[in-house]
Structure formats: C-alpha cells, structure tokens
Design a protein around this motif. Structure first.
Motif, PDB file in Angstrom:
ATOM      1  N   GLU A  81       0.801  -1.213   0.000  1.00  0.00           N
ATOM      2  CA  GLU A  81       0.000   0.000   0.000  1.00  0.00           C
ATOM      3  C   GLU A  81       0.840   1.272   0.000  1.00  0.00           C
ATOM      4  OE1 GLU A  81      -2.646  -0.177   3.266  1.00  0.00           O
ATOM      5  OE2 GLU A  81      -3.824  -1.844   2.467  1.00  0.00           O
ATOM      6  N   SER A  82       2.083   1.192   0.464  1.00  0.00           N
ATOM      7  CA  SER A  82       2.909   2.397   0.546  1.00  0.00           C
ATOM      8  C   SER A  82       4.382   2.018   0.486  1.00  0.00           C
ATOM      9  CB  SER A  82       2.609   3.171   1.838  1.00  0.00           C
ATOM     10  OG  SER A  82       2.940   2.377   2.964  1.00  0.00           O
ATOM     11  N   ASN A  91       1.885   6.496  -0.761  1.00  0.00           N
ATOM     12  CA  ASN A  91       1.042   5.420  -1.274  1.00  0.00           C
ATOM     13  C   ASN A  91       1.512   4.961  -2.646  1.00  0.00           C
ATOM     14  OD1 ASN A  91      -0.627   5.414   0.995  1.00  0.00           O
ATOM     15  ND2 ASN A  91      -2.029   6.930   0.104  1.00  0.00           N
TER      16      ASN A  91
END
Length: 211
Positions: A81-82, A91
């Motif tokens: 996600e990041s 992100n």
C-alpha cells in the motif's frame, strides 16, 4: 581545470566559449513497477574549451565546466500500500518529480568541417562526468514539495554524449555555435531499489558564443 589543460596543449590553438542551453530531460527505470511519467525541462550553462591538435583547427579535444539542471518524473506502482521515500510514507501509484542539479565535466573528441560560407559543421563523441549538488522532489500527493531528496540520489553520474551542429563565423574570431547533444546516462542515479537501475537522459539544444 582549463588552465591545466591549456598548459598541456600549450602549442595548439585554443577556443573558449560560453554556453547557456535549454534541455529536455527524462528518467528511464529498469523495473517493471516504476514508469517514466513525463519529461522535465532544464538547462545548462558554463564554459567549454576546445584544444585543436591540427593546423586547420578541424579536430579537437573538448572539455569544460557546466552547471546542469535535469531530472524527470517517475510513478512508483510497487507491491503493497505504501513505500518509504525521503523519510515519508507514500502510497503506491503516486508519482515523484525529481529536480536535480549537477556540476558536469564533459570530455569528448570534436570534429568539424572546413568553412562553407562562414559556416562550419561539427560532430562530437565522448563522455561527461557529473557530481550532484542539489536534489529536490515533489510528490503527486503533496507530501513532498521541493523537499530535500538527496538521500535518495547518488552523488555521481556518467553519460555518453553524441552531438551535431554548426558554427557561424561572426568575425573578429568570434562565432556562434548551435547544435543538439544527446546525453545517455548509464549509471543508476537512485539509491533505493524500487525501480531497479534508473538512469537520467537529456537532449540539449546547444547555444554557445565563442570569444
């Protein structure tokens, strides 16, 4: 550097020029998860010295000292996600715009034609070595805004230089040089492993005045 070179070539004709040239720059990542998003306009300025080693001044060793601004924009589509960049969690899918400034020393073989109606046409082939003096970055999510990203950029870079152009005689040993130089970087300029090997390339529209 130019004084040392001039001493070594003291018996050869020498030509000094000042350059202030715009450029188009882009970054080329090797990793599949990172994409080149868009190019970046830049510039270079400084001095060039041509040391001719034939009586007709057609063949020269050329070097100089330049300040160049380059960079590009990359989109990081990494797994998860990041990812961490310059101490900030960003992100996946966001883009980062690199604003890089270098001190550059080119060294190349330059060849030019005889005079045709006050024009001489030239080509060059060589290398350039650069040291990073500034690295700023922006992210598309606004977490980075001209932030210091020097920890993400390597200190040195090297590129292959190919150029073509012309030189117009203005009289009184002055002339105007125009041309195009393609710089193909072959060193990874990034410290992170997100995009694999990432190089920076440029197309410089050379404008120089010979004194």
């Amino acid at each position: 550097m130019l004084l040392i070179s001039a001493t070594g070539f003291s018996q050869t004709p020498f030509q000094l020029s000042f350059t202030a040239s715009p450029s188009v720059n882009w970054m080329s990542p090797a990793g599949q998860d990172v994409k080149n998003n868009k190019s970046k306009m830049g510039y270079e300025f400084g001095v060039h010295g041509d040391f001719y080693f034939d009586p007709e001044m057609r063949y020269a060793f050329t070097t100089g000292l330049l300040v160049s601004q380059t960079g590009g924009e990359l989109t990081y589509d990494v797994a998860g996600e990041s990812f961490n960049f310059a101490g900030v969690s960003i992100n996946s899918g966001r883009s980062i715009r690199y604003r890089l400034k270098y001190i550059e020393i080119p060294y190349a073989l330059k060849m030019r034609t005889r005079n045709f109606y006050r024009w001489r046409y030239w080509g060059l082939f060589g290398l350039s070595s650069s040291i990073n003096i500034s690295a700023k970055g922006d992210s598309s999510d606004k977490q980075l805004d001209k932030a210091d990203i020097s920890k993400e950029v390597k200190l040195f870079n090297t590129a292959l230089n190919l150029g073509l152009g012309g030189e117009y005689d203005l009289g009184e040993r002055n002339s105007l040089i125009v041309g195009v130089i393609y710089k193909d970087g072959f060193m990874d300029i990034t410290k992170n492993s997100l995009g694999g090997k990432t190089t920076v390339n440029s197309l410089t529209f050379k404008l120089s005045l010979v004194f």
